[in-house]
Design a protein around this motif. Structure first.
Motif: not given
Length: 619
Positions: A260, A189, A279, A264, A186
Motif C-alpha cells: 500500500g 487505487h 497513507m 502511494l 491504496h
C-alpha cells in the motif's frame, strides 16, 4: 484446557508479545529505503523492484529461516541464543568446538541486549514523529514526548506486565488490522503494485543496480527486524501459535501495508518523507499516532521482557553473578523483573534518544545488531543440523549455505553503517561478551582454587570421631558436588564442633529450561550423620532451597527451619597483582563478585538462619 482450545488464546497472546517489533517496522522501513542515508530514487521501476526485494526478504528471512527452520531447534520448548548454547554445549565437547559455540552464543546474547536498547528508542521515536505530519510546529516536542513515554514504560516494569498484558493482544490485533486495511485501500487505487510479488522485479533491479541494491539492503533489513524475536519468545507460546499468527494474520497485514505504501509512492512521490502516516486521511492522523505509539510501547515491552529472561538465563548458566529477580505474577512464572537490567536499559535507551534525536539516525544503529544476531543464529543452527538433526553434509551445506549467504549479505550491507552509529550495538555486544566470559572464567578459576584447598569427603568423615557433636541440623551450601566445603572446614577449625546432622547441599543448573519434579532432588547418605543433597533447576527457573528441602520427605528426611542453620562461604577475591589481560579481568571479576546479590536472597534462605564464613582467594 486442551491444545485445540488453547491455540486461539496462545495465538492472541503471541500477537501481543512476539510480533510487536516486526509489527512496527512499517513505521520507518520504506521511508529509510527511499529517503535514508543511501536513498533509492523514487521511480515506478525502483518502487516495484524494492518492494519485490522487501517481500522476498521477509519470506526468506522470517518465514523460511526463522519460522520454518530455526524454530525447529527448541530446547525443551525454549528458544534464543543462550537456550541454543545450553543445548549445544555437551554435543560439541567431543569435537572440541565448545569454545567456538560458547563465544558465538554469548556474543549473540550481547547483541540482543543492544537490540533491547535500540528497539524502544527507534519504535517510540518513529511513532511520535507522526506529530510532525499533523503540524510541523510539534516537531520540537517529539523528542521530549518520546523521553516521557519511555521513562513511564521503564517505571512500570516493577509492577509487572500482567495487567497491561491483557490489552496487548487486542491492541495488536487492531494494529495489524489497520495496517492491512490501509494497504488494501491504496492497493485498490493501483493494483499493478501487486506484480512486485514476482521475484523477477527483485532480480531485475539487483542486476541493473548491484551497488545500489547492496546499500539498500542496509535499510531493507528494517523490514525483518523482530524476526529473531520469534525464536527468542518461542518458549512463551510454542511453535504452532507463532506460526499460525505469522502466516494467518501478521504476514498478510505487513505485506499489504508495504505494498500500500508502494502504491502511494507511485501516485505521489512527495509522500516519501513519511509514507506510513501519509497513507492515512487527515482526520485519522491523531488516532494513528496514538495507535502507533501504543504498538511501539508493546514492541518495546517485548524486548525489555526478553532482556529480563536473557539475564535470568545468564545468571543460571553461570555467565552473570547473582542478581535480584522479582516475580511480578503468582500465576505466570515467566513474568519477572530484574531491577539492574531494567535501569541499565533505561539509561542506554534515553542516551540513544538524546544522542541520535531521530528514528532515521537510529536506523543506522539498528541494523547491525539484528543482522549480527541473525548471522550467529544461522551459524549455530548449522551445528544443530549436523549434530542434533543428523542431516547429511549435502543437505546441511545446501540449506545452511543458502541461509549464510542471505544473512552475510545483510550483515555486510549494514557493516558500512558502523561509523554512523553501528558501533553502538557492536560496543554493547563486546562489553557484554567481556562481562559474561569474565564471570564464567572467574568462576572456573575460583572453583579450581577452592578444590585445591579442599579434601576428600571420605577422609574427612573418617577423621571426625573425636569431634563434639551438638543438636540440630547444619546445611553447608557448596558449588562442588564433591569434597569438603570450605565453610565446613572453617567452622570446625574455629568452633571445634559439628552438628548431629550435617548436609552438604549443591544447587545445579541443568542445560534444559525446566527440570521435572521427580528429577529435582537427589539424596545420598554419607554416614556418621552426613548426607549430600543435589538440587537441580533449569536455566529458566529460580532456586528455592526451603521449598526444595520439602522434597526430602520421600527419603525419610524432614527439616525444621527453626533448628536448621545454613552455612555459606563468602569468598573474597584478591587479584594476584600480575600485569596481564587476565589481571584486569580479575579486577572486574572481583567487583562483580563483591556486588552480587547475596546467596541468602538468591536461594530464598531465611536470613535469620544463615551464618556466613569468609575466606580470601588469590586469582
Amino acid at each position: 484446557m486442551n491444545n485445540r482450545q488453547a491455540l486461539p488464546a496462545l495465538t492472541l497472546g503471541a500477537l501481543g508479545v512476539v510480533f510487536g517489533d516486526i509489527g512496527t517496522s512499517p513505521l520507518y522501513a520504506l521511508k529509510e529505503i527511499f529517503n535514508g542515508r543511501h536513498p533509492v530514487p523514487v521511480t515506478p521501476d525502483n518502487v516495484m523492484g524494492m518492494l519485490s526485494i522487501v517481500f522476498w526478504s521477509i519470506m526468506l528471512v522470517v518465514s523460511f529461516q526463522y519460522v520454518t527452520v530455526i524454530m525447529r531447534a527448541d530446547n525443551k520448548g525454549e528458544g534464543g541464543s543462550l537456550s541454543l548454547l545450553a543445548m549445544m554445549t555437551e554435543r560439541t565437547k567431543a569435537l572440541g568446538l565448545t569454545a567456538i559455540v560458547t563465544t558465538l552464543g554469548v556474543f549473540a546474547a550481547g547483541l540482543f541486549f543492544g537490540d533491547s536498547m535500540i528497539t524502544p528508542a527507534i519504535s517510540v521515536l518513529s511513532a511520535v514523529e507522526g506529530l510532525e505530519i499533523v503540524t510541523p510546529r510539534l516537531t520540537p516536542f517529539v523528542m521530549p514526548i518520546a523521553v516521557v513515554i519511555l521513562t513511564g514504560l521503564f517505571l512500570i516494569q516493577k509492577h509487572g506486565t500482567s495487567f497491561i498484558g491483557m490489552f496487548f493482544g487486542p491492541i495488536m490485533v487492531l494494529w495489524f488490522s489497520v495496517l492491512g486495511l490501509l494497504g488494501i485501500v491504496h492497493i485498490a487505487h493501483d493494483p499493478q503494485i501487486l506484480f512486485a510479488l514476482n521475484p523477477y522485479y527483485a532480480f531485475k533491479f539487483a542486476i541493473a543496480y548491484p551497488v545500489l541494491t547492496f546499500f539498500a539492503l542496509s535499510a531493507v533489513v528494517l523490514t525483518v527486524t523482530g524476526g529473531e524475536a520469534l525464536y527468542t519468545d518461542m518458549g512463551h507460546f510454542g511453535r504452532r501459535p507463532i506460526r499460525w499468527a505469522w502466516f494467518g494474520f501478521v504476514l498478510p497485514a505487513l505485506v499489504l501495508n508495504y505494498f500500500g505504501q508502494g502504491a502511494l509512492l507511485l501516485a505521489d512521490q512527495s509522500a516519501i518523507d513519511n509514507p506510513f502516516y501519509k497513507m492515512s486521511p487527515d482526520w485519522a492522523l491523531i488516532p494513528m499516532v496514538i495507535l502507533s505509539t501504543l504498538a511501539a510501547v508493546i514492541a518495546s515491552q517485548a524486548v525489555i521482557s526478553g532482556a529480563f529472561s536473557i539475564s535470568r538465563q545468564a545468571i543460571q548458566m553461570g555467565l552473570l553473578p547473582r542478581m535480584l529477580i522479582v516475580h511480578t505474577s503468582g500465576e505466570e512464572k515467566g513474568q519477572i523483573y530484574v531491577p539492574f537490567t531494567n535501569w541499565m536499559l533505561f539509561f542506554c535507551v534515553i542516551a540513544l534518544v538524546l544522542g541520535f534525536k531521530t528514528s532515521s539516525n537510529l536506523a543506522a544503529v539498528y541494523g547491525i545488531a539484528v543482522t549480527g544476531t541473525m548471522l550467529i543464529d544461522t551459524i549455530l543452527i548449522v551445528f544443530v543440523m549436523r549434530l542434533i538433526w543428523d542431516w547429511s553434509w549435502l543437505k546441511t551445506s545446501i540449506v545452511g549455505g543458502f541461509l549464510l549467504i542471505i544473512d552475510s549479505a545483510f550483515f555486510f550491507a549494514n557493516a558500512i553503517k558502523i561509523p554512523e552509529g553501528g558501533w553502538f550495538p557492536i560496543g554493547i555486544g563486546l562489553i557484554t561478551f567481556v562481562v559474561l566470559t569474565t564471570w564464567l572464567r572467574g568462576r572456573k578459576v575460583l572453583g579450581a582454587e577452592v578444590a585445591k584447598q579442599s579434601m576428600p569427603m571420605d577422609l574427612f568423615i573418617q577423621a571426625i570421631d573425636d569431634v563434639h557433636r551438638v543438636r540440630g541440623t547444619a546445611i553447608f551450601m557448596t558449588s562442588s558436588p564433591s569434597g569438603v566445603p570450605t565453610a565446613l572446614l572453617h567452622n570446625l577449625k574455629h568452633n571445634q564442633i559439628l552438628h548431629e546432622r550435617v548436609v552438604l547441599m549443591t544447587v545445579h543448573t541443568a542445560d534444559t529450561p525446566f527440570v521435572k519434579a521427580d528429577q529435582r532432588l537427589t539424596y545420598e547418605n554419607l554416614g556418621k550423620g552426613f548426607s549430600r543433597i543435589v538440587v537441580r533447576y533449569g536455566f529458566m527457573e529460580n532456586p528455592d532451597v526451603p521449598k526444595a528441602l520439602t522434597l526430602c520427605e520421600k527419603f525419610g528426611q524432614t527439616f525444621d527451619m527453626m533448628s536448621t542453620t545454613f552455612y555459606l562461604s563468602r569468598e573474597t577475591v584478591v587479584p594476584s597483582g600480575k600485569r596481564s589481560v587476565w589481571a584486569m579481568r580479575a579486577q572486574l571479576f572481583r567487583i562483580m563478585s563483591k556486588n552480587a546479590t547475596s546467596a541468602t536472597d538468591f536461594f530464598k534462605i531465611p536470613a535469620n538462619r544463615v551464618v556466613e564464613l569468609g575466606t580470601q582467594l588469590v586469582i
